[in-house]
Enzyme design. Structure first.
Site, short mmCIF file in Angstrom:
data_model
loop_
_atom_site.label_atom_id
_atom_site.label_comp_id
_atom_site.label_asym_id
_atom_site.label_seq_id
_atom_site.Cartn_x
_atom_site.Cartn_y
_atom_site.Cartn_z
N ARG A 175 0.82 -1.21 0.00
CA ARG A 175 0.00 0.00 0.00
C ARG A 175 0.85 1.27 0.00
NH1 ARG A 175 -3.83 0.39 -2.43
NH2 ARG A 175 -2.65 2.09 -3.33
N LYS A 180 1.73 39.92 -4.31
CA LYS A 180 0.34 39.64 -4.66
C LYS A 180 -0.58 40.77 -4.21
CE LYS A 180 -1.00 35.37 -4.10
NZ LYS A 180 -1.15 34.96 -5.51
N ASP A 210 -3.36 38.07 -13.77
CA ASP A 210 -4.24 37.22 -12.98
C ASP A 210 -5.69 37.30 -13.41
OD1 ASP A 210 -4.73 35.43 -10.79
OD2 ASP A 210 -5.55 37.11 -9.67
N LYS A 219 0.38 25.15 -4.52
CA LYS A 219 -0.84 24.44 -4.08
C LYS A 219 -0.57 22.93 -4.09
CE LYS A 219 -3.76 28.17 -5.83
NZ LYS A 219 -4.78 28.59 -6.82
N GLU A 260 1.77 40.51 -9.21
CA GLU A 260 0.45 40.11 -9.68
C GLU A 260 -0.34 41.34 -10.12
OE1 GLU A 260 -2.20 36.98 -7.59
OE2 GLU A 260 -2.98 38.92 -6.92
#
Length: 320
Positions: free
Chosen positions: A138, A205, A258, A173, A237
């Site tokens: 597994r 950002k 963006d 992410k 951004e």
């Protein structure tokens, strides 16, 4: 057998061996015409640490079923087989799982990371003690299915922009604790890594800008960033054409466009006119990525390479 939980790999091993370095790692460097650059090997220490942690999590005090049913000295062979078309990533982790459980295990690898295989293809043949095969099954498949899933997803996105010269980039992410693994798998699929973490590049950002005061926030942010870490690349951004112009005027290395429409992306590329590199991000799918690439941007980043990749179908079969 007892396993101890250990930490992740050190920064030195990470930088030295895990990812491509130089022009093969950094995205904001000229002279990288395509995504066809080599993929660095895993660091042995990071493989071992991930494997020991995963086995410790799964085995606990022992594999009760296997130890009850299988004699300690029994040996056998197993084949690991693809059950769908996929791009392979994580072979070294599978090898490490069985070697950790049986130091005399013999693994015959029929493929390498980055290779595309078809349903029914045998990826590896493992000869070891049966207890090791059954206990490690597994954990080995978890590594291989997840990382091959990321590689397969990345290959789809890279193939979708083939011939455009656009590089496909991943994002941060990623699954907590698995970033180095998933970013490696992205490269196996033919896409490339954006930032490894918060320390290797500056990305200013919208929330950074919102936290500043004054009217010319982009110029001020870029000035502060250059002063603090002049050796780092700076990306800003931009959500509007006005912000894209301000970022280019401030001399950033990359402008991140963006969530712009196709028309806005074309207009932004024309407005920037080669003064800096451009990256499209937000709302990127397999259905629209080709159209985005044809707007003239240099890069397209997609969180879907990692956060939306499903584990592929791979099985292990004991040979009787």
């Amino acid at each position: 057998m007892t396993f101890a939980m250990v930490g992740l790999c050190t920064r030195d091993h990470w930088k030295a061996r895990l990812f491509c370095v130089g022009q093969q790692k950094a995205i904001a460097i000229a002279g990288v015409p395509s995504q066809e650059c080599g993929v660095a090997d895993f660091a042995d220490i990071s493989i071992k640490q991930h494997v020991i942690a995963a086995l410790s999590e799964d085995i606990g005090q022992g594999d009760a079923t296997t130890e009850a049913l299988i004699p300690a000295d029994a040996s056998g062979q197993a084949q690991i087989i693809a059950r769908e078309t996929l791009v392979v990533a994580g072979v070294a982790l599978v090898e490490a799982v069985f070697s950790e459980l049986d130091n005399e295990a013999s693994i015959d690898g029929h493929i390498e990371d980055g290779e595309k295989v078809q349903s029914g293809d045998c990826l590896l043949t493992v000869t070891a003690r049966l207890r090791a095969l059954l206990t490690g099954e597994r954990t080995a498949l978890n590594f291989l299915q997840r990382l091959s899933g990321v590689a397969t997803q990345s290959a789809r996105y890279a193939e979708a922009v083939s011939g455009t010269g656009v590089l496909i980039l991943d994002t941060r992410k990623t699954t907590p604790g698995w970033r180095m693994l998933e970013k490696y798998a992205v490269q196996c699929g033919g896409a490339r890594n954006h930032r490894r973490g918060l320390d290797d590049m500056m990305l200013i950002k919208d929330n950074h800008l919102a936290a500043l005061s004054g009217e010319d926030r982009i110029a001020e942010a870029v000035h502060r960033a250059r002063r603090a870490s002049p050796e780092l690349k700076i990306e800003v951004e931009a959500e509007t054409l006005e912000q894209a112009e301000q970022a280019a005027e401030a001399g950033v290395d990359i402008v991140l466009l963006d969530n712009m429409t196709i028309e806005e992306l074309r207009a932004a590329v024309k407005l920037i006119n080669g003064r800096t590199q451009t990256e499209a991000s937000g709302g990127i799918t397999l259905e629209n990525i080709r159209e985005v690439a044809e707007t003239g941007v240099n890069y397209i980043s997609a969180g879907a390479l990692t956060h939306s990749a499903r584990s592929v179908d791979i099985s292990m079969e004991i040979q009787s």
